[in-house]
Scaffold this motif. Structure first.
Motif, mmCIF file in Angstrom:
data_model
loop_
_atom_site.group_PDB
_atom_site.id
_atom_site.type_symbol
_atom_site.label_atom_id
_atom_site.label_comp_id
_atom_site.label_asym_id
_atom_site.label_seq_id
_atom_site.Cartn_x
_atom_site.Cartn_y
_atom_site.Cartn_z
ATOM 1 N N GLN A 43 63.936 -20.769 21.084
ATOM 2 C CA GLN A 43 63.606 -21.990 20.183
ATOM 3 C C GLN A 43 62.107 -22.081 19.835
ATOM 4 O O GLN A 43 62.150 -22.569 18.272
ATOM 5 C CB GLN A 43 63.638 -23.287 21.277
ATOM 6 N N THR A 47 63.805 -21.158 16.057
ATOM 7 C CA THR A 47 64.227 -22.455 15.583
ATOM 8 C C THR A 47 63.264 -23.282 15.036
ATOM 9 O O THR A 47 63.343 -23.671 13.920
ATOM 10 C CB THR A 47 64.898 -22.937 16.733
ATOM 11 N N MET A 51 62.783 -25.029 11.134
ATOM 12 C CA MET A 51 62.417 -26.248 10.946
ATOM 13 C C MET A 51 61.211 -26.728 10.335
ATOM 14 O O MET A 51 61.370 -27.594 9.571
ATOM 15 C CB MET A 51 62.731 -27.200 12.273
ATOM 16 N N PRO A 60 59.353 -30.829 14.046
ATOM 17 C CA PRO A 60 59.621 -29.989 14.773
ATOM 18 C C PRO A 60 59.348 -29.465 16.083
ATOM 19 O O PRO A 60 60.309 -29.189 17.042
ATOM 20 C CB PRO A 60 59.422 -28.526 13.986
ATOM 21 N N LEU A 63 61.529 -32.151 18.182
ATOM 22 C CA LEU A 63 63.063 -31.615 18.159
ATOM 23 C C LEU A 63 63.008 -30.428 19.206
ATOM 24 O O LEU A 63 63.869 -30.469 20.066
ATOM 25 C CB LEU A 63 63.322 -31.088 16.901
ATOM 26 N N LEU A 117 71.301 -22.937 15.902
ATOM 27 C CA LEU A 117 70.507 -24.050 15.569
ATOM 28 C C LEU A 117 69.685 -23.460 14.295
ATOM 29 O O LEU A 117 69.457 -24.190 13.368
ATOM 30 C CB LEU A 117 69.730 -24.676 16.582
ATOM 31 N N THR A 118 69.184 -22.323 14.458
ATOM 32 C CA THR A 118 68.168 -21.657 13.121
ATOM 33 C C THR A 118 69.043 -21.511 12.168
ATOM 34 O O THR A 118 68.601 -21.953 10.904
ATOM 35 C CB THR A 118 67.792 -20.396 13.830
ATOM 36 N N PHE A 121 69.486 -25.071 10.792
ATOM 37 C CA PHE A 121 68.378 -25.604 10.042
ATOM 38 C C PHE A 121 67.825 -24.903 8.647
ATOM 39 O O PHE A 121 67.453 -25.273 7.884
ATOM 40 C CB PHE A 121 67.146 -25.882 11.089
ATOM 41 N N ILE A 124 70.108 -26.207 6.051
ATOM 42 C CA ILE A 124 69.545 -27.706 5.687
ATOM 43 C C ILE A 124 68.508 -27.678 4.873
ATOM 44 O O ILE A 124 68.328 -28.365 3.799
ATOM 45 C CB ILE A 124 69.523 -28.525 6.667
ATOM 46 N N PHE A 125 67.372 -26.995 4.964
ATOM 47 C CA PHE A 125 66.137 -26.760 4.589
ATOM 48 C C PHE A 125 65.953 -25.761 3.278
ATOM 49 O O PHE A 125 65.063 -25.632 2.882
ATOM 50 C CB PHE A 125 64.941 -26.918 5.519
#
Length: 126
Positions: A43, A47, A51, A60, A63, A117-118, A121, A124-125
């Motif tokens: 994480q 991740t 983020m 980040p 989170l 999750l990575t 993200f 998304i980004f």
């Protein structure tokens, strides 16, 4: 002195014939601790990096704390299943298959969740 089992420090039980048997309770606790460390490291280094590309604030890191706190109940579920065993059950070789199943599920959860999750993200980004 004739004892069938002598519990040594750690997770190995030694029978008087010299063979070692795993203590499933201790082994699962060790696996949970290591899986949590691996999960947290992934994480932090994977991740959070993804983020940070989309967020310039402390978000980040907040989170990260939530993601680490969120995995603990799942890990406790695996650990509790094994720490509730009796002394006889804790060294029963018949539980090897069930232990291995839970061990694999635990490690899949610990490794795949940060990677998924990575990916999320990064979508998304990007």
């Amino acid at each position: 002195m004739s004892m069938d089992k002598v519990v040594e420090e750690g997770h190995v039980v030694e029978k008087n014939d010299g063979h070692h048997i795993r203590d499933w309770r201790r082994s699962m606790s060790d696996n949970v601790a290591l899986a949590l460390l691996a999960y947290t490291a992934l994480q932090i280094f994977v991740t959070v990096h993804a983020m940070r590309q989309g967020m310039n604030s402390i978000a980040p890191y907040v989170l990260l704390v939530l993601l680490v706190a969120g995995i603990i109940p799942f890990c406790r579920k695996y650990e509790h299943r094994w720490t509730a065993l009796t002394d006889e059950q804790a060294v029963d070789p018949a539980l090897a298959g069930a232990f291995r199943r839970d061990q694999i599920a635990l490690w899949l959860l610990a490794i795949s969740t940060p990677l998924i999750l990575t990916g999320f993200f990064m979508l998304i980004f990007s």
